[in-house]
Scaffold this active site. Sequence first.
Site, PDB file in Angstrom:
ATOM      1  N   HIS A 337      43.721 -76.676  22.114  1.00 54.03           N
ATOM      2  CA  HIS A 337      42.862 -75.915  23.023  1.00 54.03           C
ATOM      3  C   HIS A 337      41.657 -75.379  22.227  1.00 54.03           C
ATOM      4  O   HIS A 337      41.819 -74.715  21.206  1.00 54.03           O
ATOM      5  CB  HIS A 337      43.632 -74.778  23.692  1.00 54.03           C
ATOM      6  CG  HIS A 337      42.856 -74.163  24.805  1.00 54.03           C
ATOM      7  ND1 HIS A 337      42.879 -74.658  26.099  1.00 54.03           N
ATOM      8  CD2 HIS A 337      41.969 -73.147  24.811  1.00 54.03           C
ATOM      9  CE1 HIS A 337      42.065 -73.959  26.851  1.00 54.03           C
ATOM     10  NE2 HIS A 337      41.492 -73.034  26.094  1.00 54.03           N
ATOM     11  N   ALA A 338      40.455 -75.662  22.716  1.00 54.47           N
ATOM     12  CA  ALA A 338      39.244 -75.344  21.955  1.00 54.47           C
ATOM     13  C   ALA A 338      39.107 -73.842  21.698  1.00 54.47           C
ATOM     14  O   ALA A 338      39.409 -73.026  22.563  1.00 54.47           O
ATOM     15  CB  ALA A 338      38.019 -75.844  22.715  1.00 54.47           C
ATOM     16  N   HIS A 367      29.950 -74.260  25.217  1.00 49.54           N
ATOM     17  CA  HIS A 367      30.717 -73.032  25.463  1.00 49.54           C
ATOM     18  C   HIS A 367      31.154 -72.423  24.126  1.00 49.54           C
ATOM     19  O   HIS A 367      30.950 -71.231  23.869  1.00 49.54           O
ATOM     20  CB  HIS A 367      31.943 -73.348  26.336  1.00 49.54           C
ATOM     21  CG  HIS A 367      32.864 -72.185  26.519  1.00 49.54           C
ATOM     22  ND1 HIS A 367      32.819 -71.365  27.620  1.00 49.54           N
ATOM     23  CD2 HIS A 367      33.844 -71.675  25.731  1.00 49.54           C
ATOM     24  CE1 HIS A 367      33.721 -70.405  27.492  1.00 49.54           C
ATOM     25  NE2 HIS A 367      34.370 -70.581  26.362  1.00 49.54           N
ATOM     26  N   GLU A 368      31.748 -73.254  23.279  1.00 48.79           N
ATOM     27  CA  GLU A 368      32.256 -72.754  21.996  1.00 48.79           C
ATOM     28  C   GLU A 368      31.119 -72.287  21.098  1.00 48.79           C
ATOM     29  O   GLU A 368      31.221 -71.267  20.413  1.00 48.79           O
ATOM     30  CB  GLU A 368      33.081 -73.832  21.281  1.00 48.79           C
ATOM     31  CG  GLU A 368      34.343 -74.246  22.026  1.00 48.79           C
ATOM     32  CD  GLU A 368      35.250 -73.075  22.370  1.00 48.79           C
ATOM     33  OE1 GLU A 368      35.245 -72.068  21.650  1.00 48.79           O
ATOM     34  OE2 GLU A 368      35.948 -73.158  23.395  1.00 48.79           O
ATOM     35  N   HIS A 371      30.071 -68.773  21.655  1.00 46.00           N
ATOM     36  CA  HIS A 371      30.870 -67.759  20.943  1.00 46.00           C
ATOM     37  C   HIS A 371      30.340 -67.573  19.520  1.00 46.00           C
ATOM     38  O   HIS A 371      30.187 -66.457  19.030  1.00 46.00           O
ATOM     39  CB  HIS A 371      32.334 -68.198  20.842  1.00 46.00           C
ATOM     40  CG  HIS A 371      33.109 -68.130  22.133  1.00 46.00           C
ATOM     41  ND1 HIS A 371      33.223 -66.971  22.866  1.00 46.00           N
ATOM     42  CD2 HIS A 371      33.846 -69.063  22.785  1.00 46.00           C
ATOM     43  CE1 HIS A 371      34.002 -67.220  23.933  1.00 46.00           C
ATOM     44  NE2 HIS A 371      34.381 -68.467  23.913  1.00 46.00           N
ATOM     45  N   GLU A 395      32.498 -65.081  26.987  1.00 43.39           N
ATOM     46  CA  GLU A 395      32.777 -66.373  27.614  1.00 43.39           C
ATOM     47  C   GLU A 395      31.565 -66.924  28.365  1.00 43.39           C
ATOM     48  O   GLU A 395      31.550 -68.097  28.744  1.00 43.39           O
ATOM     49  CB  GLU A 395      33.964 -66.250  28.585  1.00 43.39           C
ATOM     50  CG  GLU A 395      35.267 -65.794  27.932  1.00 43.39           C
ATOM     51  CD  GLU A 395      35.716 -66.688  26.781  1.00 43.39           C
ATOM     52  OE1 GLU A 395      35.327 -67.876  26.755  1.00 43.39           O
ATOM     53  OE2 GLU A 395      36.439 -66.192  25.896  1.00 43.39           O
ATOM     54  N   HIS A 497      46.567 -70.173  28.346  1.00 44.02           N
ATOM     55  CA  HIS A 497      46.331 -68.739  28.165  1.00 44.02           C
ATOM     56  C   HIS A 497      47.553 -67.881  28.473  1.00 44.02           C
ATOM     57  O   HIS A 497      47.647 -66.761  27.973  1.00 44.02           O
ATOM     58  CB  HIS A 497      45.117 -68.316  28.990  1.00 44.02           C
ATOM     59  CG  HIS A 497      43.893 -69.121  28.645  1.00 44.02           C
ATOM     60  ND1 HIS A 497      43.765 -70.442  29.004  1.00 44.02           N
ATOM     61  CD2 HIS A 497      42.775 -68.800  27.955  1.00 44.02           C
ATOM     62  CE1 HIS A 497      42.612 -70.916  28.555  1.00 44.02           C
ATOM     63  NE2 HIS A 497      41.991 -69.940  27.914  1.00 44.02           N
ATOM     64  N   TYR A 507      37.194 -64.957  32.183  1.00 41.67           N
ATOM     65  CA  TYR A 507      36.517 -66.173  32.631  1.00 41.67           C
ATOM     66  C   TYR A 507      35.974 -66.011  34.055  1.00 41.67           C
ATOM     67  O   TYR A 507      34.933 -66.544  34.386  1.00 41.67           O
ATOM     68  CB  TYR A 507      37.454 -67.381  32.548  1.00 41.67           C
ATOM     69  CG  TYR A 507      37.983 -67.626  31.149  1.00 41.67           C
ATOM     70  CD1 TYR A 507      37.167 -68.145  30.159  1.00 41.67           C
ATOM     71  CD2 TYR A 507      39.298 -67.311  30.823  1.00 41.67           C
ATOM     72  CE1 TYR A 507      37.646 -68.362  28.871  1.00 41.67           C
ATOM     73  CE2 TYR A 507      39.792 -67.536  29.538  1.00 41.67           C
ATOM     74  CZ  TYR A 507      38.962 -68.059  28.569  1.00 41.67           C
ATOM     75  OH  TYR A 507      39.440 -68.271  27.303  1.00 41.67           O
TER      76      TYR A 507
END
Length: 608
Positions: A337-338, A367-368, A371, A395, A497, A507
Amino acid sequence: MNSKFLIIFIFFYIQESLSLASDDEMQAQFIVNDVSEEMKLRMFKTNTASWNHASNLTDENERINAKVQAEYAAYVKGVAQDLAVFDYNSFENKTLKRLVKFLTNIGDAKLSETDFNDIQDAVSRMQSTFAKVKVPEFKDRSKLVSLEPEITEAFAKSRNPEELKYYWIKWYDGAGLPNKKDFFKYVGLRNKAANMNGFKNGADTWLDEYEDPTFEKQIDDIMDQIKPLYMQLHGYVRHKLAEFYGPNVVDKTKAIPMHLLGNVWAQQWNIGNLVLPYKTEDPDIDSVLVKKNYTPLKMFQDSEQFFTSIGLSPMPSSFWEKSIIEKPNDGREMVCHASAWDFSINNDVRIKQCTRITFESYKTVHHEMGHIEYYLQYNHLPPVFRAGANPGFHEAVGDTIALSVATPKHMHRIGLLDEVNKDRKSQINQLLKMGIEKLPFLPFSYVFDKYRYEVFRGTVTSENANTLFWDMRKKHGGVAPPIERTNKDFDVTAKYHASADVEYLRYFVAFILQFQFHKASCIKAGEYEMNNPEKTLADCDIYQSKEAGDAIKKMLSLGSSVPWNDALEVITGDRQLDANALLEYFAPLYEWLKEENTKLNAHIGWDD
Ligand code: X8Z
Ligand code: ZN
């Protein structure tokens, strides 16, 4: 004023401001400064142990990680005890007040050593079980396959309902029930920690991060606000699926069998080719990426290029050396999971992602990297403020960028599309693709934590846990499992999660916020004007706009040092979460869906 008077004035001014800080405040400040330095080093150690474990799930790495986490918890507990003597509410200095408040609200670290170790073990076991599930391949049962990439790909590509149902059952059986005992153990211990920290239960611990006692109600209201749009989309998609699969597979009036929606959890529907209303010349981006020989590295470089084009930071060289951007092929088990990691010193930031060559994965890369940008922009702050303004902010950053990236205009700019078709058919297709990605996620994420709140609050128990989960998914999202699930099954931990103890409302918040951020940045970039069909939200690409980048940067660099409403105001001028930007983005789709559903005589809503 002559200089002698000026010096006397400054002298009295300094005396006056010093006397404002009480002895208590000065002492607390002293401790906090000291802690900040020590904490960075300790965080490096704990994050390194977690990273080593998550990227290589051996018993030895699990043991080391547990030991290091326990040491860190003991340290945090000691700090909280040292600071507990102060009544921080009486502090004049707002920043200090916030620092001490955060440092004394310590979550699970408040538990006894035994309880702390037990909750850690329970979560660690759930996470490993989830990561290691293997199921026999549909076609060749002697071969074993994993969630990433095989099962994920089957859901995205297969149109054989039997194959999809097969994988659905194997996956949920594999990652669900085996984690039930640990899940309830974890819930009990989290509630105990919550009580020790002055909260009613684990739900309140999670909601506390949004720093507003009315937040849960605000989320309920937003759900109500987007429901009419969601119902139209749902009705339309179900109608198209019923036409494709026939009435034995899809009933035109009931909840949609979720295995047909292109995603294991039906959280974001990945079935564009089945439901796009118009045949156009627009190519499928997945095949373009393959044709253009995209690699995971190229995807990450594209993403970095976008961020730097708006004036945000390039990735440090250690990012490229230490990140894991492909699933290792050496037999080791890993959490696929990323995730994005902040090691807190030396600008050491990394991503771990089992990247695939698909547009979905390409958006996850952005998305990553969002962060990582947050980590880099707030790293001047003390460690307790190195967090999102609220968890949803973190997020939303990369997703905001991905909204620009997904526009045909941008894809043309970077060579993924040869031409941009501006006709109405292409526009509706594009909005529908975005619609099935963004809108079903709202009821999904809403239910995912509403459900866990009910578990923490005790309404959902070990006896009724599974049927209540699916009742809620049906009530709010209109989706149902492909076969009847009973309380002998346990399905919530089949989602990462829940097995890994990650709060999920973040999210939901992010999916609303990203449209607020997008709109504000588009205005700054000169890419959006109200009621101008040439400059709509759905068309806006903030690429290369320093104005947009500056506003985003300002917000990111605040970390969690101020309440999130202040951080939001910096970029949007609003102080509240507000679904209007999302509704405006999708307004033309909403009008089109209402008309089309009337023409098709598609049923709206779902019967029990
Ligand atoms: O978990 C994630 C990210 C890591 S923070 C890949 N997401 C949620 C999910 O996969 O369920 C991003 C969207 C929702
Ligand atoms: Zn994320």
